[in-house]
Motif scaffolding. Structure first.
Motif, PDB file in Angstrom:
ATOM      1  N   ALA A 150      33.014  15.439  28.467  1.00 40.95           N
ATOM      2  CA  ALA A 150      32.164  14.427  28.703  1.00 40.95           C
ATOM      3  C   ALA A 150      32.663  13.264  27.613  1.00 40.95           C
ATOM      4  N   ASP A 174      31.443  19.359  26.266  1.00 39.75           N
ATOM      5  CA  ASP A 174      31.206  17.964  25.486  1.00 39.75           C
ATOM      6  C   ASP A 174      32.679  17.372  25.304  1.00 39.75           C
ATOM      7  N   VAL A 216      29.598  11.984  35.754  1.00 38.97           N
ATOM      8  CA  VAL A 216      30.237  12.637  34.987  1.00 38.97           C
ATOM      9  C   VAL A 216      29.249  13.606  34.274  1.00 38.97           C
ATOM     10  N   GLN A 217      27.730  13.609  34.517  1.00 41.47           N
ATOM     11  CA  GLN A 217      26.913  14.282  34.363  1.00 41.47           C
ATOM     12  C   GLN A 217      27.003  15.754  35.178  1.00 41.47           C
ATOM     13  N   GLN A 218      27.555  15.262  36.384  1.00 38.59           N
ATOM     14  CA  GLN A 218      27.520  16.427  37.469  1.00 38.59           C
ATOM     15  C   GLN A 218      28.695  17.132  37.079  1.00 38.59           C
ATOM     16  N   GLY A 236      32.402   6.605  32.515  1.00 38.47           N
ATOM     17  CA  GLY A 236      31.029   6.629  33.017  1.00 38.47           C
ATOM     18  C   GLY A 236      30.243   5.240  32.490  1.00 38.47           C
ATOM     19  N   THR A 238      29.911  17.945  34.264  1.00 41.66           N
ATOM     20  CA  THR A 238      29.672  18.700  32.834  1.00 41.66           C
ATOM     21  C   THR A 238      28.777  20.022  33.162  1.00 41.66           C
ATOM     22  N   ASP A 239      27.667  19.774  34.163  1.00 43.33           N
ATOM     23  CA  ASP A 239      26.960  20.686  34.880  1.00 43.33           C
ATOM     24  C   ASP A 239      27.754  21.667  35.509  1.00 43.33           C
ATOM     25  N   ALA A 289      28.517   7.485  35.869  1.00 38.91           N
ATOM     26  CA  ALA A 289      27.668   8.113  34.682  1.00 38.91           C
ATOM     27  C   ALA A 289      26.994   9.401  35.290  1.00 38.91           C
ATOM     28  N   THR A 290      26.527   9.352  36.429  1.00 36.66           N
ATOM     29  CA  THR A 290      25.923  10.332  37.068  1.00 36.66           C
ATOM     30  C   THR A 290      26.861  11.538  37.533  1.00 36.66           C
TER      31      THR A 290
END
Length: 883
Positions: free
Chosen positions: A440, A437, A457-459, A447, A461-462, A454-455
């Protein structure tokens, strides 16, 4: 001391005052907490104490510590300690000497061990129940009677698991264990002037406070290693203020400053929205976002690259193999330990918990200053590193077996496997996975630039979540297994993205207009955005400020309670009030025991606010005294140190001495007896335990020589078939007492045998044999005491030639002694042949045989007077006649 205290912080003077007024100079828990609060106030970390008063000269003389002399009146009855018989009372004379004789194995040492727990002793023995009995015995109890000053005698039903009355620590105990500590240890000076005693207690309190503050400081330091939230713009007020959130910072920001900076007014919020809209397409602002994205993505790439290596498949395989190897080696070590130590009284020897203790003891042995030895000290007499008692023969053998086991192949393989597993586990544990978090939030502005970003950034954090799960599964084999990750693809994209962002930022910056008004707006927008972010992070930031303040305060507290100044003051006072006198007394005692041929040196030191002294050999370097001196010289030196140490208490307090003459020659045995009797003559209560009959007689003789100044009471500790160990016979002497006492004992025994009716039992045969054994010894004593008139006495080194004038042996005397000894010997000390199986003697025969000795005693005593008179006349010149 008062002048020195007034130069210290106010809390020091107040602490010294409280110690001076406390019973036994020991502060209660509540007062300890009050002093801790005063230290925090002095360090700028707390409110002022409710009461803080300086020490004065009147406080030093106004302590409530009991100064009247305490004497021990009685030990026992004893319940469930060692194998001591119940309902026994060992009473002690309040004045003079209590001389307690006990043969080896009689139970005498049981009473000494109790005394060491009750009174002052350099070492304390653990009290145990009957270790040879099965099942659980009842609770251990000791009835203790003592008197303070002229008060009535106090009676205490003491439980050894509780503290003994502090007043009994006036009485000091010396035994073989303490002797070793005096010879080879640095010992605290026990009896100190009041000022030094107060300072020592203050030093002890400062050490306790320092340990508490140090523990708290370490916990805070660990917490402060966690990074603060990132993503602030360089050069803004928020960035500058966050940089000051360090315990070492010259000026920490106040909580009000942080809250004020984080609080945007309504006008400022509107300004932020307006400027953001106005500068939404501003090239400089966009370039700043790109560059911040490059910084953050570069850091993410560094972390992923490191985690890819630290949590790789190879690391997982190595960790799995190390666990298997350790499990196999540990199982082999457990099997070896169970075979080697299965009979030990405590299970688990050789196991993991046991190894933790063993390794801690090895580390303690060198105190972190020398290469760690593979072995613990395992020679008889070495100090155990857990209880600090000299090792008994059985304990030394056990430790030698422990050392051998630790160095065995099974244990070494287990250790090596454990170390390899720990090394790999520690490396995995050190791999730091950032919080998803937080990452992110930091990448939110990046992002927002585009959907594909933005995608990404999600990758990211995953991937962080997957690394977290992978790390957890490697550290805990009980968790579901997580396969190794490959960050190559996402690292490639991140690096490409950084290149794109760098190019975009460069293009945006080159196309930007840098009018001063526009630059001011951009700077203002950065300030407002950072302040808005600070409001979001405010609780984390305020907690960091609180930790920094507390960490700084704890550092100040630790500095406040440092004992260096106390040790310096103690050293100055000790040299002025104690050391010279103590050194003088030690050297005087060394001369008294005729050890002056050995070059001793007495040294003193202060450590942690405590006064220490030691006696060593000049020019011997660091060689222990026990490696140079004989056993007898060691015992004499230790006793000299003991007597010198207690010599500063004005001869008021009692001493208990157990077997002080082991390994001593006859000359020093007499000197020890003379020194102990001399202490009694000063007014001390002196209690002596011994199994040495020569020493027993020397003490009796010396006490008799001094007469009324040294009253003496004799007691015997025996083992009997009926009652067991530790049976007390008051106002009694060993069997080697004089002939009259023996005859009285033998008459009593004959009388008891006269009441029997069955004379054909094994028990009767033993009683009859014991009677004739003692009768034979009594005839031997009669020769020494009557026939030779004590001209030569066993256990006494002198030959009293003047007593020859009472010696006269006739043929009839020889005949009486010869046949009486022959009759006693054939029924006692020799194995009778089967062909000469004479019947058991009846009690009447025993009485008749005893009467022969008694009649001989009476008749010979009469003749001695006549012979003495005749020979006294021979000492005078022949009377000349007169005309």
């Amino acid at each position: 001391m008062v002048d020195w205290a007034l130069e210290q912080p106010a809390w020091v003077s107040d602490c010294l005052r409280r110690i001076a007024l406390a019973a036994d100079n020991l502060l209660e828990d509540q007062e300890f907490e009050t002093i801790a609060a005063s230290v925090r106030h002095a360090a700028g970390a707390g409110p002022a104490p409710a009461e803080s008063l300086p020490i004065s000269a009147s406080h030093i003389g106004a302590g409530t510590s009991e100064q009247r002399r305490t004497v021990l009146a009685q030990l026992g009855p004893v319940q469930h300690i060692d194998r001591l018989a119940p309902e026994q009372r060992l009473r002690m004379a309040p004045e003079g000497i209590t001389l307690v004789y006990g043969e080896n194995g009689s139970g005498k040492s049981g009473y000494t061990r109790i005394a060491k727990r009750l009174c002052r002793s350099l070492s304390a023995d653990q009290l145990r129940g009957n270790v040879f009995a099965s099942g659980t015995a009842g609770p251990m109890r000791v009835e203790v009677r003592y008197r303070v000053g002229d008060d009535d005698v106090s009676t205490l039903d003491w439980d050894p698991s509780s503290a003994a009355p502090a007043i009994l620590r006036q009485i000091s105990v010396f035994d073989s264990h303490n002797a070793r500590l005096y010879v080879d240890g640095e010992n605290r000076i026990a009896y100190l002037p009041r000022e030094l005693a107060i300072l020592e207690h203050h030093g002890d309190l400062c050490q306790r406070l320092g340990q508490r503050f140090g523990t708290d400081e370490k916990q805070l330091a660990t917490r402060m290693k966690v990074p603060l939230p990132a993503g602030y713009t360089p050069g803004t007020a928020a960035t500058a203020m966050l940089a000051r959130l360090d315990a070492k910072s010259a000026s920490l920001p106040s909580e009000d400053d942080l809250r004020s900076l984080a609080a945007l007014t309504e006008e400022e919020q509107q300004e932020l929205v307006s400027l953001a809209a106005e500068l939404a397409s501003d090239p400089v602002a966009m370039a700043a976002v790109c560059r911040r994205g490059v910084t953050l993505l570069t850091r993410v790439a560094e972390v992923f690259d490191l985690l890819d290596t630290e949590l790789s498949q190879g690391v997982g395989d190595a960790l799995c193999e190390a666990r298997k190897e350790f499990d196999a080696a540990a199982q082999a070590a457990r099997l070896s330990a169970s075979g080697e130590f299965g009979a030990e009284p405590i299970p688990g020897v050789g196991g993991d918990a046991w190894r933790v203790l063993f390794e801690a003891a090895r580390a303690f042995a060198t105190n972190g200053t020398e290469p760690q030895s593979e072995r613990l000290p395992d020679a008889e007499g070495d100090l155990c590193l857990l209880c600090l008692e000299p090792l008994s023969p059985s304990a030394a053998m056990r430790l030698a077996r422990f050392n051998a086991f630790v160095r065995s192949d099974a244990a070494r393989r287990s250790d090596a496997a454990r170390d390899r597993l720990k090394t790999l586990t520690d490396k995995v544990a050190a791999a730091t996975v950032p919080a998803g978090d937080v990452v992110a939030d930091s990448l939110a502005a990046y992002g927002a630039l585009a959907e594909d970003r933005a995608t990404l950034v999600q990758q990211i954090t995953d991937m962080i979540s997957q690394f977290t799960a992978r790390r957890g599964s490697l550290l805990n084999s009980a968790l579901p297994s997580v396969a190794a990750l490959s960050a190559a693809e996402i690292l490639s994209r991140i690096r490409n993205e950084c290149d794109l962002l760098e190019a975009e930022a460069a293009g945006l910056h080159s196309s930007a207009s840098h009018a001063s008004v526009l630059d001011a707006k951009r700077a203002r927008l950065s300030e407002l955005k950072d302040r808005q972010k600070l409001a979001h992070d405010l609780q984390t930031v305020l907690q960091r400020r609180s930790d920094a303040v507390a960490h700084r305060a704890l550092g100040n507290c630790i500095a406040q309670v440092a004992t260096r100044a106390i040790s310096t003051q103690i050293t100055a006072l000790r040299k002025m009030l104690v050391t010279e006198e103590l050194q003088k007394r030690i050297l005087e005692e060394i001369r008294a025991f005729e050890l002056s041929h050995i070059p001793f040196t007495v040294s003193d030191s202060s450590s942690g606010g405590q006064s220490l002294f030691s006696v060593g050999l000049k020019g011997a370097g660091k060689i222990k005294t026990n490696q140079i001196l004989s056993e007898g010289e060691q015992r004499a030196l230790a006793l000299a140190c003991f007597l010198a140490e207690i010599g500063g208490d004005d001869a008021r307090y009692g001493i208990i001495v157990d077997d002080p003459v082991s390994s001593l020659d006859h000359l020093r045995v007499r000197k020890v007896a003379q020194r102990l009797v001399a202490e009694a003559a000063k007014g001390r209560q002196v209690i002596i335990f011994t199994h040495n009959i020569v020493f027993f007689n020397e003490v009796v003789s010396e006490a008799a020589r001094l007469g009324g100044a040294t009253p003496l009471v004799k007691s015997i500790v025996r083992k009997t078939e009926a009652d067991g160990f530790g049976v007390i016979e008051e106002n009694s002497e060993p069997w080697v007492a004089d002939l009259n006492a023996r005859l009285t004992d033998l008459r009593t025994r004959v009388g008891e045998l006269g009441s029997l009716t069955d004379f054909d039992t094994a028990a009767y045969r033993r009683l009859a044999k014991d009677f004739y054994s003692d009768l034979r010894e009594s005839w031997e004593r009669a020769v020494e005491e009557l026939v030779l008139a004590k001209t030569v006495v066993r256990f006494v080194p002198d030959v009293m030639t003047a007593r020859l004038k009472e010696v006269s042996v006739t043929d009839e005397d020889y005949k009486t002694i010869h046949f009486a000894m022959k009759r006693a010997s054939e029924r006692s000390g020799h194995d009778m042949s089967a062909g000469r199986d004479i019947p058991q003697p009846m009690p009447t025969e025993m009485a008749a045989d005893l009467k022969v000795l008694d009649d001989f005693r009476i008749d010979y005593a009469k003749r001695r007077k006549a012979v003495s008179a005749v020979r006294t006349a021979l000492e005078q010149p022949v009377q000349a006649g007169l005309i």
